[in-house]
Design a protein around this motif. Sequence first.
Motif, PDB file in Angstrom:
ATOM      1  N   TYR A  12       3.081   2.645   6.399  1.00 45.38           N
ATOM      2  CA  TYR A  12       3.645   2.281   5.106  1.00 45.38           C
ATOM      3  C   TYR A  12       4.832   1.329   5.304  1.00 45.38           C
ATOM      4  O   TYR A  12       5.389   1.189   6.389  1.00 45.38           O
ATOM      5  CB  TYR A  12       4.114   3.532   4.354  1.00 45.38           C
ATOM      6  N   TRP A  13       5.203   0.672   4.215  1.00 44.73           N
ATOM      7  CA  TRP A  13       6.381  -0.196   4.193  1.00 44.73           C
ATOM      8  C   TRP A  13       7.449   0.428   3.308  1.00 44.73           C
ATOM      9  O   TRP A  13       7.134   1.166   2.364  1.00 44.73           O
ATOM     10  CB  TRP A  13       6.021  -1.578   3.656  1.00 44.73           C
ATOM     11  N   LEU A  97       8.146  -6.678  -3.429  1.00 43.71           N
ATOM     12  CA  LEU A  97       6.730  -6.349  -3.595  1.00 43.71           C
ATOM     13  C   LEU A  97       5.877  -7.613  -3.611  1.00 43.71           C
ATOM     14  O   LEU A  97       4.774  -7.640  -3.031  1.00 43.71           O
ATOM     15  CB  LEU A  97       6.514  -5.552  -4.881  1.00 43.71           C
ATOM     16  N   LEU A 100       5.514  -8.729  -0.053  1.00 39.93           N
ATOM     17  CA  LEU A 100       4.572  -7.888   0.680  1.00 39.93           C
ATOM     18  C   LEU A 100       3.132  -8.159   0.267  1.00 39.93           C
ATOM     19  O   LEU A 100       2.218  -8.098   1.097  1.00 39.93           O
ATOM     20  CB  LEU A 100       4.905  -6.409   0.455  1.00 39.93           C
ATOM     21  N   SER A 101       2.918  -8.456  -1.012  1.00 42.60           N
ATOM     22  CA  SER A 101       1.553  -8.679  -1.502  1.00 42.60           C
ATOM     23  C   SER A 101       0.900  -9.900  -0.855  1.00 42.60           C
ATOM     24  O   SER A 101      -0.327 -10.030  -0.864  1.00 42.60           O
ATOM     25  CB  SER A 101       1.556  -8.834  -3.022  1.00 42.60           C
ATOM     26  N   GLN A 104       0.149  -7.980   2.890  1.00 42.46           N
ATOM     27  CA  GLN A 104      -0.412  -6.641   3.050  1.00 42.46           C
ATOM     28  C   GLN A 104      -1.478  -6.362   1.993  1.00 42.46           C
ATOM     29  O   GLN A 104      -1.495  -6.973   0.934  1.00 42.46           O
ATOM     30  CB  GLN A 104       0.700  -5.586   2.944  1.00 42.46           C
ATOM     31  N   THR A 108      -1.857  -0.690   0.549  1.00 45.31           N
ATOM     32  CA  THR A 108      -0.766  -0.299   1.445  1.00 45.31           C
ATOM     33  C   THR A 108       0.261   0.539   0.693  1.00 45.31           C
ATOM     34  O   THR A 108       0.685   0.177  -0.402  1.00 45.31           O
ATOM     35  CB  THR A 108      -0.074  -1.547   2.017  1.00 45.31           C
ATOM     36  N   VAL A 110       3.819   1.926  -0.267  1.00 39.79           N
ATOM     37  CA  VAL A 110       5.188   1.404  -0.256  1.00 39.79           C
ATOM     38  C   VAL A 110       6.139   2.492  -0.736  1.00 39.79           C
ATOM     39  O   VAL A 110       5.884   3.150  -1.750  1.00 39.79           O
ATOM     40  CB  VAL A 110       5.327   0.165  -1.153  1.00 39.79           C
ATOM     41  N   LEU A 174       0.910  -0.460  -3.011  1.00 36.70           N
ATOM     42  CA  LEU A 174       1.538  -1.747  -3.281  1.00 36.70           C
ATOM     43  C   LEU A 174       1.001  -2.413  -4.540  1.00 36.70           C
ATOM     44  O   LEU A 174       1.767  -2.820  -5.422  1.00 36.70           O
ATOM     45  CB  LEU A 174       1.335  -2.664  -2.067  1.00 36.70           C
TER      46      LEU A 174
END
Length: 244
Positions: A12-13, A97, A100-101, A104, A108, A110, A174
């Motif tokens: 996870y992030w 976010l 990250l999108s 990832q 995923t 978050v 996410l």
Amino acid sequence: MIPSHSHATSDYWVVVPAAGAGKRMGANTPKQYLPIDGKPLIAHTLENILSWPGLKGVVVAISADDEVFATLECAQDDKIQTVIGGAERADSVLAALEYLSQHQSPTTSVLVHDAARPLVSTDDIHKLLSAAPMALLAQPASDTVKLAGAESCVRQTLPREQIWLAQTPQKAPLGTLLQALQRGLDENPKAITDEASALELAGHAPELVAACRSNFKITHPSDLVLAEALLRHRSGGASSGNNL
């Protein structure tokens, strides 16, 4: 009954919004950089996060004119990346976010965590990772809860069994969280006070995971004193397994 989940979240992030000024602290320095036990507040928080099991990476949203973060020792860790945040907490989370999108999968997991909560326990992180895909740490109310009316007079006593005080981290996939936050900020930005509120507006019901009292948010000057005392207590009690 709260459902049980046999497989803990992994890979996870974590998103940490840290672009704010922390005006309620009444200090000239942004709250996340106020010193606690010889280190900036955010350094304690990030060092804690980097110890969490299954962590893939951290995205910290900082202000465009931040010249301090890059000088922190923990900022040199390969797992930590930064983006430019926004005027409000939700804007900073959204920026992270969106970043990250691009890198990832929407599935995923978050976890969004406040920079001003350095004392979340490893036990509580394990519980959150083992909870539903959408979940948050929270504190069940222990005091009698009053609803105020005019002139701060009591209007009603609320059943405290139904009252929980939201904390962080707050967890979601996410893609689901990104869409919920985008929609919430477009349609009803004042209602977005945390990630769970955005998910709720989108029709989801995140699981509440009971957390330790030590996971409080540093908001006022007196909180710094308490946080420092607890950090020192943890350091001294590490060998005995104390995890307050």
